[in-house]
Design a protein around this motif. Structure first.
Motif, PDB file in Angstrom:
ATOM      1  N   MET A  14      -0.125  -4.986  -1.672  1.00 29.85           N
ATOM      2  CA  MET A  14      -1.370  -4.260  -1.396  1.00 29.85           C
ATOM      3  C   MET A  14      -1.088  -2.935  -0.675  1.00 29.85           C
ATOM      4  O   MET A  14      -1.536  -1.876  -1.077  1.00 29.85           O
ATOM      5  N   THR A  53       0.714  -8.162   1.882  1.00 29.83           N
ATOM      6  CA  THR A  53       0.141  -8.805   0.693  1.00 29.83           C
ATOM      7  C   THR A  53      -1.327  -9.164   0.965  1.00 29.83           C
ATOM      8  O   THR A  53      -1.703  -9.405   2.113  1.00 29.83           O
ATOM      9  N   PRO A  54      -2.148  -9.199  -0.101  1.00 32.56           N
ATOM     10  CA  PRO A  54      -3.576  -9.452   0.090  1.00 32.56           C
ATOM     11  C   PRO A  54      -3.824 -10.791   0.780  1.00 32.56           C
ATOM     12  O   PRO A  54      -3.167 -11.781   0.481  1.00 32.56           O
ATOM     13  N   GLY A  55      -4.747 -10.785   1.720  1.00 34.46           N
ATOM     14  CA  GLY A  55      -5.166 -12.028   2.367  1.00 34.46           C
ATOM     15  C   GLY A  55      -4.371 -12.403   3.599  1.00 34.46           C
ATOM     16  O   GLY A  55      -4.711 -13.368   4.279  1.00 34.46           O
ATOM     17  N   GLU A 100      -2.577  -0.393  -3.055  1.00 33.49           N
ATOM     18  CA  GLU A 100      -2.888  -0.908  -4.395  1.00 33.49           C
ATOM     19  C   GLU A 100      -2.254  -0.039  -5.474  1.00 33.49           C
ATOM     20  O   GLU A 100      -2.897   0.332  -6.465  1.00 33.49           O
ATOM     21  N   ASN A 132     -11.980   1.580   2.024  1.00 41.78           N
ATOM     22  CA  ASN A 132     -11.274   0.326   1.750  1.00 41.78           C
ATOM     23  C   ASN A 132     -10.580  -0.238   2.986  1.00 41.78           C
ATOM     24  O   ASN A 132     -10.178  -1.394   2.998  1.00 41.78           O
ATOM     25  N   LYS A 136     -11.288  -3.854   2.225  1.00 38.42           N
ATOM     26  CA  LYS A 136     -10.323  -4.865   1.771  1.00 38.42           C
ATOM     27  C   LYS A 136      -9.350  -5.186   2.897  1.00 38.42           C
ATOM     28  O   LYS A 136      -8.766  -6.248   2.937  1.00 38.42           O
ATOM     29  N   VAL A 137      -9.160  -4.183   3.771  1.00 37.32           N
ATOM     30  CA  VAL A 137      -8.234  -4.342   4.894  1.00 37.32           C
ATOM     31  C   VAL A 137      -8.970  -3.980   6.188  1.00 37.32           C
ATOM     32  O   VAL A 137      -9.752  -3.025   6.213  1.00 37.32           O
ATOM     33  N   ASN A 196     -10.933 -13.011   8.054  1.00 34.73           N
ATOM     34  CA  ASN A 196      -9.764 -13.081   7.189  1.00 34.73           C
ATOM     35  C   ASN A 196      -9.883 -14.253   6.202  1.00 34.73           C
ATOM     36  O   ASN A 196      -9.710 -14.084   4.990  1.00 34.73           O
ATOM     37  N   THR A 225      -7.951  -8.709   4.407  1.00 32.07           N
ATOM     38  CA  THR A 225      -6.598  -8.656   4.955  1.00 32.07           C
ATOM     39  C   THR A 225      -6.675  -8.031   6.353  1.00 32.07           C
ATOM     40  O   THR A 225      -7.308  -6.987   6.519  1.00 32.07           O
TER      41      THR A 225
END
Ligand code: ADP
Ligand code: ADP
Length: 237
Positions: free
Chosen positions: A1, A26-28, A62, A80, A165-166, A192, A198
């Motif tokens: 990511m 990494t995502p998540g 990404e 994002n 996303k983050v 999270n 993330t």
């Protein structure tokens, strides 16, 4: 990511705050960045959402290189990647609802509070995030009537309004007592796990690191000196 390669940051006054840092996110994951004061943690986070421009090396988000982007691509990146700070940075005399709504972005990535126009949908969304951070019923209280931990949770809800996303958290519990710190960390963990955001969080307490991080990187003097599982980290890092 996020892929960070050989990142350097030199401030105009000559301070070399990051000296060749490389890592991937990494995502998540719930990544904790640990290090003493002055080790470069805050500089690193500010490079990731490009509040600072790196002096050398690269960052990709990404798959796109974001190291030197400007204008609309930079606004897209910032929408994002949300951020919270040690000192919450709320508008003290405004309500919880107004503070959370101030995180709403328009489609072009400009904060809507500049225009002060919020839809019913924005308000419903704000209510939902206020509930997620455990402040249901406090929508109309003034921010400066809340405890430090509650104010940090308002800041989390505000950051969520842009659907990041983050989420970057720069020493989010550094001005809170231990019990309140746990509460704020638990809500970050909830965001999270339940929303799949993330989290990248700067901390200096090893105890909190073990409890909440899925992975840790440690900085010392602007260099990455450890990367791995929280349980394997040496007490003497
Ligand atoms: P940390 O978050 O780990 O405390 P920082 O990233 O804030 O570390 O700081 C790293 C180094 O860069 C320190 O020596 C700090 O004084 C310096 N620094 C931070 N911000 C600036 C700035 N805007 N201008 C010049 N030096 C800075
Ligand atoms: P915090 O711990 O809340 O991040 P700091 O005192 O570390 O607060 O930094 C406050 C602001 O001052 C930040 O924007 C940081 O980039 C800047 N800063 C920190 N150290 C320096 C420095 N040596 N020279 C110039 N600016 C700095």
């Amino acid at each position: 990511m996020l892929n960070v390669k050989d990142l350097h940051k030199k401030y105009p006054n000559g301070t070399h705050a990051l000296k060749g840092v490389s890592f991937d996110v990494t995502p998540g994951e719930f990544l904790v960045v640990i290090g003493l004061s002055g080790s470069g943690k805050s500089t690193l986070l500010r490079c990731l959402n490009r509040l600072h421009e790196p002096s050398h090396g690269s960052i990709s988000f990404e798959g796109s290189d974001i190291t030197h982007i400007k204008g609309q691509p930079l606004r897209n990146l910032r929408s994002n990647i949300g951020m919270i700070f040690q000192h919450f940075n709320l508008i003290p005399r405004k309500t919880v609802m107004t503070n959370v709504l101030s995180g709403t972005l328009s489609r072009t990535g400009v904060f809507k509070s500049i225009f002060g126009i919020f839809s019913e949908e924005d308000r419903e969304k704000a209510k939902r995030f206020i509930k997620i951070v455990g402040l249901e019923g406090k929508e109309n209280q003034r921010a400066d009537n809340l405890s430090g931990g509650q104010q940090q949770r308002v800041a989390i809800a505000r950051a969520l309004m842009q659907n990041p996303k983050v989420l970057l958290a720069d020493e989010p519990v550094a001005s809170l007592d231990p019990a309140t710190s746990h509460s704020v960390m638990q809500y970050l963990k909830k965001v999270n796990e339940e929303l799949g955001v993330t989290v990248i969080c700067n901390l200096h307490f090893l105890s909190l690191v073990r409890q909440y991080a899925s992975r840790v990187i440690a900085l010392k003097g602007g260099k990455l000196i450890y990367e791995g599982q929280p349980l394997d980290i040496d007490e003497n890092w």
